[in-house]
Scaffold this active site. Structure first.
Site, mmCIF file in Angstrom:
data_model
loop_
_atom_site.group_PDB
_atom_site.id
_atom_site.type_symbol
_atom_site.label_atom_id
_atom_site.label_comp_id
_atom_site.label_asym_id
_atom_site.label_seq_id
_atom_site.Cartn_x
_atom_site.Cartn_y
_atom_site.Cartn_z
ATOM 1 N N LYS A 172 -14.230 8.839 -4.755
ATOM 2 C CA LYS A 172 -15.515 9.210 -4.146
ATOM 3 C C LYS A 172 -15.995 10.538 -4.724
ATOM 4 O O LYS A 172 -17.184 10.707 -5.030
ATOM 5 C CB LYS A 172 -15.376 9.333 -2.622
ATOM 6 C CG LYS A 172 -14.912 8.057 -1.921
ATOM 7 C CD LYS A 172 -14.486 8.351 -0.477
ATOM 8 C CE LYS A 172 -13.623 7.231 0.065
ATOM 9 N NZ LYS A 172 -12.979 7.600 1.350
ATOM 10 N N LYS A 207 1.110 14.557 0.933
ATOM 11 C CA LYS A 207 -0.191 14.903 0.347
ATOM 12 C C LYS A 207 -0.292 16.399 0.045
ATOM 13 O O LYS A 207 -1.202 16.845 -0.648
ATOM 14 C CB LYS A 207 -1.321 14.450 1.276
ATOM 15 C CG LYS A 207 -1.439 12.914 1.377
ATOM 16 C CD LYS A 207 -2.505 12.529 2.389
ATOM 17 C CE LYS A 207 -2.657 11.018 2.561
ATOM 18 N NZ LYS A 207 -3.471 10.395 1.494
ATOM 19 N N HIS A 225 0.790 -1.229 0.000
ATOM 20 C CA HIS A 225 0.000 0.000 0.000
ATOM 21 C C HIS A 225 0.819 1.275 0.000
ATOM 22 O O HIS A 225 0.259 2.375 -0.013
ATOM 23 C CB HIS A 225 -0.957 0.027 1.197
ATOM 24 C CG HIS A 225 -2.097 -0.934 1.075
ATOM 25 N ND1 HIS A 225 -3.245 -0.655 0.384
ATOM 26 C CD2 HIS A 225 -2.230 -2.198 1.537
ATOM 27 C CE1 HIS A 225 -4.057 -1.689 0.431
ATOM 28 N NE2 HIS A 225 -3.458 -2.647 1.134
ATOM 29 N N LYS A 244 -8.269 14.494 3.722
ATOM 30 C CA LYS A 244 -7.459 13.270 3.736
ATOM 31 C C LYS A 244 -6.548 13.372 4.945
ATOM 32 O O LYS A 244 -6.457 14.437 5.559
ATOM 33 C CB LYS A 244 -6.635 13.140 2.454
ATOM 34 C CG LYS A 244 -5.888 14.414 2.049
ATOM 35 C CD LYS A 244 -5.185 14.296 0.702
ATOM 36 C CE LYS A 244 -6.085 14.294 -0.491
ATOM 37 N NZ LYS A 244 -6.153 13.030 -1.197
HETATM 38 C C1 LIG Z 1 -11.701 7.990 1.579
HETATM 39 C C2 LIG Z 1 -11.195 8.331 2.920
HETATM 40 C C3 LIG Z 1 -9.814 8.395 3.150
HETATM 41 C C4 LIG Z 1 -8.793 8.194 2.054
HETATM 42 O O1 LIG Z 1 -8.652 9.446 1.383
HETATM 43 P P1 LIG Z 1 -7.426 9.727 0.386
HETATM 44 O O2 LIG Z 1 -7.761 11.065 -0.207
HETATM 45 O O3 LIG Z 1 -7.448 8.636 -0.633
HETATM 46 O O4 LIG Z 1 -6.186 9.746 1.212
HETATM 47 C C5 LIG Z 1 -9.362 8.710 4.422
HETATM 48 N N1 LIG Z 1 -10.232 8.937 5.439
HETATM 49 C C6 LIG Z 1 -11.573 8.914 5.249
HETATM 50 C C7 LIG Z 1 -12.483 9.202 6.398
HETATM 51 C C8 LIG Z 1 -12.107 8.610 3.990
HETATM 52 O O5 LIG Z 1 -13.441 8.572 3.817
#
Ligand SMILES: *Cc1c(COP(=O)(O)O)cnc(C)c1O
Length: 650
Positions: free
Chosen positions: A496, A390, A193, A384
């Site tokens: 999403k 990031k 990952h 995130k």
């Molecule tokens: C989808 C999600 C993540 C992952 O987000 P990334 O932008 O891919 O790092 C982390 N925390 C929550 C609560 C999420 O819903």
């Protein structure tokens, strides 16, 4: 567990014993064969709790089996009677600590002894449980075990399962090494990952020897046999042996859990196309040369039941009305939306759905933070985990730039925006917490400056979690996916947002690349260095060059430097400015600022043409079918698990 949970069923009859400490002992069995056993152990009980997981319209309910650690003795009465009160409770407490908290998954927590205990506890309990079911039906015959089992190692966290399955098969079920290895290496499959070196698990051999002595013995044997095979193939290449070894020998000896997982597995996969490419060419390049056929890609997905159907009821109803209900079971049906992007009536209804969701989010933001979002303004979101790779900092610098433009009189040219941040920092990650502080301070200045009225609002929403993301992703116009190229394995937040009709501004990183391919490059805001350019620039990165080339960036850094955002907290942002100006900044924030700023201007220009923006919003949703986790799971099954799929019930 404190308050009980009606769907969680304790299964005390399936309790398992988990060994810790002690030593490995050699003895002759009844047939005169040398065998090993793990003796003088301190055992902990693993108590299963089952939660039913119903499938979506397939008449199957799976069991999620969770494990609670419990002491083997309720209480050491001997110690107690001898007056050693604290010692008597310590054993019980120590055992129960194992399942007290789950370590946060944020690519930074590493090297904690309790975590290794927890990992072994869960791996051993689960394997013993599966083996008991097998033995109940097939007795001690493991000939067909591998055909019927696959353990998909979700990162290296459960990779103790490799030596543990060897131990169970040999020490508990009497198999010889070769038979046990054949079974183990045909049941384990490993999903990586992350490529970040600081997130790759390594455990001191010393700790392993003390906590799991029999497992360490097996790891050494796996490694010895593996390195012999390598030496046969590449005689005399000692550097290669050192690079491949499961044991790191520079300084204190360490067990490299990723190497253990690769050696023990028949399949190794990354979670997006670029990530898998980098695994093969960089992190696991030597392994890839040795076993190219082991490596494969499985691009992540997200479940459309939660992230579209449940999170966005208004859009759910519109979709079903327009294209029928088939998208719920096969997200590729969203393709049927694309022609309606050209239909003005449909675009109007699309926009109406988006307004409902944006009003819902604005209400939440107001209740939680007191910030009034600007009605009708672009919702520009980065949510995130907080991590330097990031690059929440890049976004923060852009917000300062927008503020600076307003302050210097360009307000009427700045497209109105609500900039939303959310995300948790690991408890011990200093820089991540300082970045949260910076964003909050910027928000405080911007939101209280009369000049920004109707132009710019900034908000850091606390306690980021799934239930918040359900509302956020349904209401976002612009999704920020701005990691340093080559660092984000996949990302799932990006998917999403796309599914719910957001446009993405992003680098060529992780699944962003596949998102851009799916929707078409003309419908994606691409900026920044690519992974190859990032690695070429390393060692030759000079932040001051970017400062000199971009007057806007110079002004942003000057504002930060002047203490504009920390008037009463002198010096608190010095560590941030130091990393930004550092030629060794691994995330190269300043290198991408100008390109990011310009792409943000394009996004802002497009926003002023609402017809065009809604058209692209529809096209993004229409192209998001491939990011359904149904597709991901289908691929895992086709390439790795080989199970017969169920037929859906109507
Ligand atoms: C989808 C999600 C993540 C992952 O987000 P990334 O932008 O891919 O790092 C982390 N925390 C929550 C609560 C999420 O819903």
């Amino acid at each position: 567990m404190k308050n009980g949970y009606p769907w969680e069923l304790k299964r005390p009859e399936r309790v398992r014993h988990i060994h810790f400490f002690g030593r490995s002992d050699v003895y002759k069995d009844a047939q005169g064969k040398l065998q090993h056993r793990w003796v003088d152990t301190h055992d902990v009980l693993a108590v299963p709790y089952d939660i039913p997981i119903p499938g979506y319209r397939n008449e199957v309910v799976n069991t999620l089996r969770l494990w609670r650690a419990a002491s083997t003795d309720i209480f050491d009465l001997g110690e107690f009677n001898a007056g050693a009160y604290p010692e008597a409770v310590a054993a019980k407490n120590n055992a129960e600590h194992i399942s007290m908290v789950l370590y946060p998954n944020d690519s930074s927590e590493n090297g904690k002894e309790l975590r290794l205990r927890q990992q072994y506890f869960l791996a051993s309990a689960s394997l013993q449980d599966v083996m008991a079911d097998w033995v109940a039906v097939h007795g001690e015959n493991f000939t067909h075990f591998a055909e019927h089992h696959c353990f998909q190692l979700n990162d290296t966290h459960p990779s103790c399962a490799v030596p543990e399955l060897m131990r169970l098969l040999m020490d508990e079920h009497g198999l010889d090494w070769d038979s046990a290895w054949k079974i183990t290496s045909h049941t384990m499959a490993y999903t990586n990952h992350t490529l970040l070196p600081e997130a790759l698990e390594r455990w001191p051999v010393r700790l392993f020897r003390q906590l799991l002595p029999r497992l360490l013995e097996i790891i050494f044997e796996i490694n010895g046999r593996f390195l012999q095979e390598v030496a046969r193939r590449a005689p005399g290449d000692n550097a290669l042996l050192q690079r491949l070894s499961i044991i790191e020998e520079n300084g204190e000896q360490m067990v490299r859990m990723a190497h253990l997982a690769v050696v023990g597995s028949f399949s190794v996969n990354g979670v997006a196309a670029l990530h898998t490419e980098l695994l093969c060419d960089e992190l696991f390049a030597d392994f890839h040369k040795l076993w190219p056929q082991k490596f494969n890609n499985k691009t992540n997905g997200v479940t459309p039941r939660r992230w579209l159907q449940w999170a966005n009821p208004a859009l759910r109803e519109l979709l079903t009305e327009q294209i029928g209900p088939d998208w719920k079971n096969d997200l590729d049906h969203l393709k049927a939306l694309a022609p309606f992007a050209e239909d003005a009536t449909f675009r109007k209804r699309w926009d109406a759905v988006r307004q409902i969701n944006k009003a819902r989010l604005a209400k939440l933001v107001l209740e939680q933070t007191g910030v009034h979002f600007i009605p009708g303004a672009m919702v520009d979101t980065q949510v995130k985990r907080i991590h330097e790779y990031k690059r929440q900092l890049l976004n923060a610098l852009h917000v300062i730039h927008l503020y600076d433009r307003i302050k210097r009189g360009e307000g009427s040219e700045v497209t109105p925006r609500n900039v939303l941040f959310a995300g948790k920092a690991a408890p011990g990650y200093f820089m991540a917490k300082r970045i949260i502080k910076l964003i909050n301070n910027i928000a405080n200045v911007v939101n209280h400056d009369a000049d920004t009225a109707g132009r710019l609002r900034v908000c850091f929403l606390p306690d980021y979690r799934v239930s918040l993301m359900e509302q956020i992703c349904a209401a976002t116009d612009l999704s920020e996916q701005i990691s340093t190229a080559g660092k984000e394995a996949s990302g799932t937040g990006n998917m999403k947002f796309m599914m719910n009709g957001a446009l993405t501004i992003g680098t060529l990183d992780g699944a962003n690349i596949e998102i851009r391919d799916a929707v078409g490059p003309e419908h994606f805001f691409l900026f920044g260095l690519n992974a190859q350019e990032v690695s070429q620039l390393r060692g030759n990165y000079h932040p001051e060059v970017y400062l000199q080339a971009d007057h806007d960036l110079q002004r942003v850094m000057d504002l930060l430097h002047s203490g504009y955002f920390n008037a009463f907290e002198p010096g608190i942002f010095d560590p941030i400015m130091h990393t930004l100006n550092n030629p060794h900044d691994p995330w190269m924030v300043l290198a991408d600022f100008t390109s990011y700023k310009l792409k943000q201007q394009e996004a802002a220009a497009l926003w002023r043409d609402q017809t065009e923006w809604q058209r692209l919003s529809i096209l993004n949703c229409a192209a998001s079918g491939v990011f359904s986790s149904d597709r991901t799971i289908r691929e895992y099954n086709a390439d790795i698990w080989h199970l017969k799929p169920l037929v859906m019930t109507p």
